[in-house]
Design an enzyme around this catalytic site. Structure first.
Site, PDB file in Angstrom:
ATOM      1  N   GLU A 159      -4.316  -9.011   0.249  1.00 16.27           N
ATOM      2  CA  GLU A 159      -4.915  -8.688   1.544  1.00 16.27           C
ATOM      3  C   GLU A 159      -6.421  -8.566   1.347  1.00 16.27           C
ATOM      4  OE1 GLU A 159      -2.644  -5.925   3.889  1.00 16.27           O
ATOM      5  OE2 GLU A 159      -4.487  -5.042   4.698  1.00 16.27           O
TER       6      GLU A 159
ATOM      7  N   GLU B  45       0.820  -1.216   0.000  1.00 10.70           N
ATOM      8  CA  GLU B  45       0.000   0.000   0.000  1.00 10.70           C
ATOM      9  C   GLU B  45       0.853   1.264   0.000  1.00 10.70           C
ATOM     10  OE1 GLU B  45      -2.911  -0.258   3.108  1.00 10.70           O
ATOM     11  OE2 GLU B  45      -3.855  -2.053   2.272  1.00 10.70           O
TER      12      GLU B  45
END
Length: 807
Positions: free
Chosen positions: A515, A440
């Site tokens: 994720e 991220e």
């Protein structure tokens, strides 16, 4: 819940690990460096409280350390005596702060706002024999959080910025023989590195290794295999360094042993001439016939023994565990292990546990992986940093795939060096099937800078480990610009609504759920409580970016090209108390709580990820004061149908939807709520009962025998039962603990995300409240052995007693 065969297997494997942990050979001696340390807090802004660091002349002259605790003559007798691993944050108080970073780190008084708690000093005295004066001495730390500086005998040795990577220093020039040596570390945790609980200190193992001047470089052996039918060609690289003052002539070879130590193959010897302070890499191949492949159900491990020899003298011998397996990642079919297609049933995990923080004893790594295996998980993502080596050892031994992750997507020399050390350290682990180069990275993940940085890391990966590829965890939907233009496997962090369109537009790129999920639940709670910060233990609550377990898993299982995913998270962890704040001090994301006690969502995954017979009813059936009020009842099962009964009366039969669950609304009446299910023409039964008041404390441990090595541990789970021996699921009694014999309590926990009771105490007065019927104690063995007795007392209840043996 636990399969006894798996647990016994874990104990045997861990005992074998302990034995090898203590072994050394006559060529290279690797000594555990965990014991006999002294610790004291420093101060980030007060020089005097930081032992004059910052005002003393430390870097003006070599070895100058006068007036500081770095001076070898400094008297540290008043410091705390500790052993490693050590996380000093566990004992720090919780603080109610509006600062978002403090919240995300679990409201612990650590970081730049707490200068009095954020510097730690470590000292250790050690001796070396003059017989070793012809050896190289290398100190290695597997993890120090964070920004550490190291001195030996007052001489500055070096520093390491990362809080997660292993690092080593050659200290040969600065040690003394037949007299005391002193190593000192200053550890600076004022700057956070992540956005979750990180702990502080030397929280992983330390090692001192004695080498011959001619030796194999640490992490200098690389084994990869090419499997054809029942045979495998092993390609072995061995990096040899000559640190002698003169040139060296030697021979290098490797041989392979099976699990029992029997030699099964050997390479030819290769003769080398290596100049002084030069390095050469030996590349050799050998063929194994009728190999036993490493897989999730039979994680078979071979050993390669790499030897460097001068004349009749063996200079170095390095034993490396490895497994033979094939990994195929296909754009249309997803992942295959040894040619067999598998869907990733994975979890993301941070590295802390109840009672001990980040300083986990090795046994906990095996215990936690065992719990995940029992649930049906087959893959583990080390989020968001390099894992401890013992975690990978556990995954190798128990059969768990690993997505191995670097701390940050960055190609400058410091971070590139961290990435290189990660790869060379972990590339021989068969469990590691894929590398993750970032998570991220919002600033750069969708632009040209991110693309260029990713290319640099991919280039380094191809150089060091051409046998594997990589992904990057990107929290974007159908976006290709930036990192995803160059990364071989697209990693989706959530945003699965964009996966179909992305796959259509980029059909040649494999897709992974790096994720997923992020359901938030609190074990044993069935109504949201915004004051105490609890959430329902049903699969219904999730943040805006996330989904329920059923939502994401049905997306994954219906798409052959989608490799599967890693659920956020396997266990609750300190920090990130989404969606709450104070007094909530840990997360709700876990499939299990911080102790490893299952939440209800555990049984959803176990139903559809494992081949076990699952028939789980929730909630409990103790609802005094709610008679005749409706209670929502969930049943998780992999049976074809389920019939529910209350006190013998049928409440109806329902067909179980594949990859789903069943619900009933039942008016509460005390008694027995039971279920009868049919699975493949077999009958499954389960029940929950209304219990009486707590009568006795009960202690349970799957481990009955400890190794008396000073580091082995046992997990002891605590509950209370009523007069009829039934576990009371809503009990909250305060439990007092005492231990007699050669063992000590490392810490306690209960899984309550808003509990501020201490995990560790200085005075030995250990206690913990039950949270919805459970709490936990982590016990560590001493070195003398004998009987160890654990007592658990609660007001008005019979004392619980557990006796273990330490051998």
């Amino acid at each position: 819940m636990q399969n006894i065969k798996i647990i016994l297997f874990i104990q045997l494997l861990f005992f074998a690990t302990i034995v090898s942990f203590a072994q050394k050979d006559k060529f290279t001696e690797r000594l555990n460096f965990d014991t006999g340390w002294k610790f004291h807090l420093g101060h980030a802004t007060d020089f005097q409280k930081d032992f004059n660091y910052g005002i003393a002349r430390l870097f003006a002259k070599t070895g100058e350390a006068y007036g500081t605790c770095i001076d070898p003559k400094y008297n540290d007798s008043g410091w705390e005596s500790i052993n490693l691993p050590h996380d000093w944050v566990v004992k720090l108080p919780f603080v109610n702060s509006k600062n978002e970073e403090i919240k995300s780190h679990g409201y612990k008084a650590i970081g730049g706002l707490f200068p009095q708690n954020s510097i730690g000093w470590y000292r250790k005295n050690f001796e070396l024999s003059k017989a070793d004066s012809n050896k190289r001495m290398v100190i290695r730390f597997d993890g120090v959080f964070r920004d550490s500086k190291i001195w030996v005998n007052g001489f500055y040795i070096g520093s390491n910025m990362s809080g997660y990577g292993s690092f080593s220093f050659d200290i040969t020039d600065y040690v003394r023989y037949d007299q005391p040596n002193v190593i000192v570390l200053r550890v600076d945790a004022t700057q956070y590195e992540g956005w979750f609980y990180e702990g502080a200190g030397i929280y992983r193992h330390a090692w001192l290794t004695k080498y011959d001047n001619l030796h194999i470089v640490p992490d200098g052996v690389y084994v990869c295999s090419n499997v054809q039918n029942n045979d495998a060609t092993l390609n072995i690289e061995t990096k040899v360094v000559n640190q002698d003052l003169k040139d060296a002539r030697c021979e290098a070879y490797s041989y392979i042993t099976d699990r029992n130590g029997q030699k099964v193959a050997q390479t030819d010897a290769l003769f080398l001439s290596i100049g002084s302070n030069k390095t050469k890499t030996v590349k050799q191949s050998v063929t194994l016939k009728n190999v036993r492949l490493w897989n999730l159900d039979d994680p078979y491990l071979y050993r390669v023994v790499s030897v460097v020899k001068s004349g009749d003298q063996i200079n170095d011998e390095v034993k490396t565990r490895f497994g033979i397996r094939t990994i195929t990642i296909d754009k249309d079919k997803g992942l295959a292990l040894n040619g067999k297609s598998i869907k990733i049933q994975g979890v993301c995990c941070h590295q802390d546990h109840a009672g001990v923080g980040s300083a986990m004893p090795d046994y906990l790594q095996y215990y936690r992986i065992g719990l995940l295996k029992e649930m049906g998980a087959n893959a583990y993502r080390a989020s968001h940093n390099p894992p401890t080596p013992e975690l990978l050892d556990a995954c190798d031994s128990l059969g768990m795939l690993v997505l191995d992750e670097t701390r940050q997507l960055n190609s400058e020399p410091e971070y590139l060096g961290q990435f290189e050390r990660l790869i060379t350290r972990d590339r021989n682990h068969p469990s590691v099937f894929l590398w993750n180069i970032g998570n991220e990275e919002e600033v750069i993940q969708a632009n040209s800078i991110g693309k260029r940085v990713a290319q640099s890391l991919i280039q380094k990966l191809k150089e060091l480990d051409p046998s594997r590829t990589c992904t990057c965890s990107v929290n974007l939907g159908n976006v290709f610009t930036g990192i995803d233009e160059v990364v071989p496997v697209r990693g989706f962090n959530y945003n699965l609504f964009g996966a179909d369109a992305y796959h259509r537009e980029h059909p040649d790129q494999p897709v992974l759920g790096s994720e997923v999920g992020s359901t938030v639940t609190t074990r044993g709670i069935y109504a949201k409580d915004s004051v105490l910060c609890y959430l329902s233990d049903y699969d219904v609550n999730y943040p805006a970016w996330a989904s329920t377990a059923e939502q994401w898993w049905n997306i994954a299982v219906d798409r052959p090209w989608f490799m599967g995913g890693f659920v956020w998270t396997g266990f609750d962890y300190r920090g990130e108390p989404t969606p709450f704040q104070w007094p909530n001090i840990n997360s709700h994301f876990g499939i299990m709580d911080v102790c490893g006690f299952p939440k209800n969502i555990y049984y959803y995954y176990q139903s559809w990820w494992s081949d076990k017979d699952v028939l789980h009813i929730s909630p409990h059936w103790n609802w005094k004061g709610k008679e005749e009020q409706p209670i929502k009842v969930w049943v998780n099962s992999n049976a074809q149908d389920v019939e529910l009964f209350l006190n013998g009366k049928s409440l109806g039969k329902k067909i179980m939807p594949v990859n789903g669950h069943l619900e009933w609304e039942v008016k509460y009446r005390p008694g027995v709520l039971s279920a009868v299910a049919h699975k493949n023409r077999r009958i499954l039964k389960s029940k929950i009962e209304t219990t009486g008041a707590p009568e006795q404390v009960v202690l349970e441990s799957v481990k009955k025998v400890l190794s008396s090595n000073g580091s082995d541990a046992a997990v002891i789970n605590v509950m209370v039962v009523d007069r009829e021996g039934r576990e009371v699921p809503d009990a909250h009694n305060l439990i007092q603990f005492s231990v007699s014999g050669d063992a000590r309590i490392l810490g306690v926990g209960n899984g309550d995300p808003s509990c501020h009771e201490p995990d560790q105490t200085d005075d030995g007065n250990y206690h913990r409240s039950l949270f919805n019927g459970k709490c936990q104690l982590i016990l560590q063995a001493g070195k003398t052995g004998g009987e160890v007795k654990v007592n658990a007392m609660a007001n008005g209840l019979k004392t619980g007693v557990l006796v273990l043996k330490s051998l």
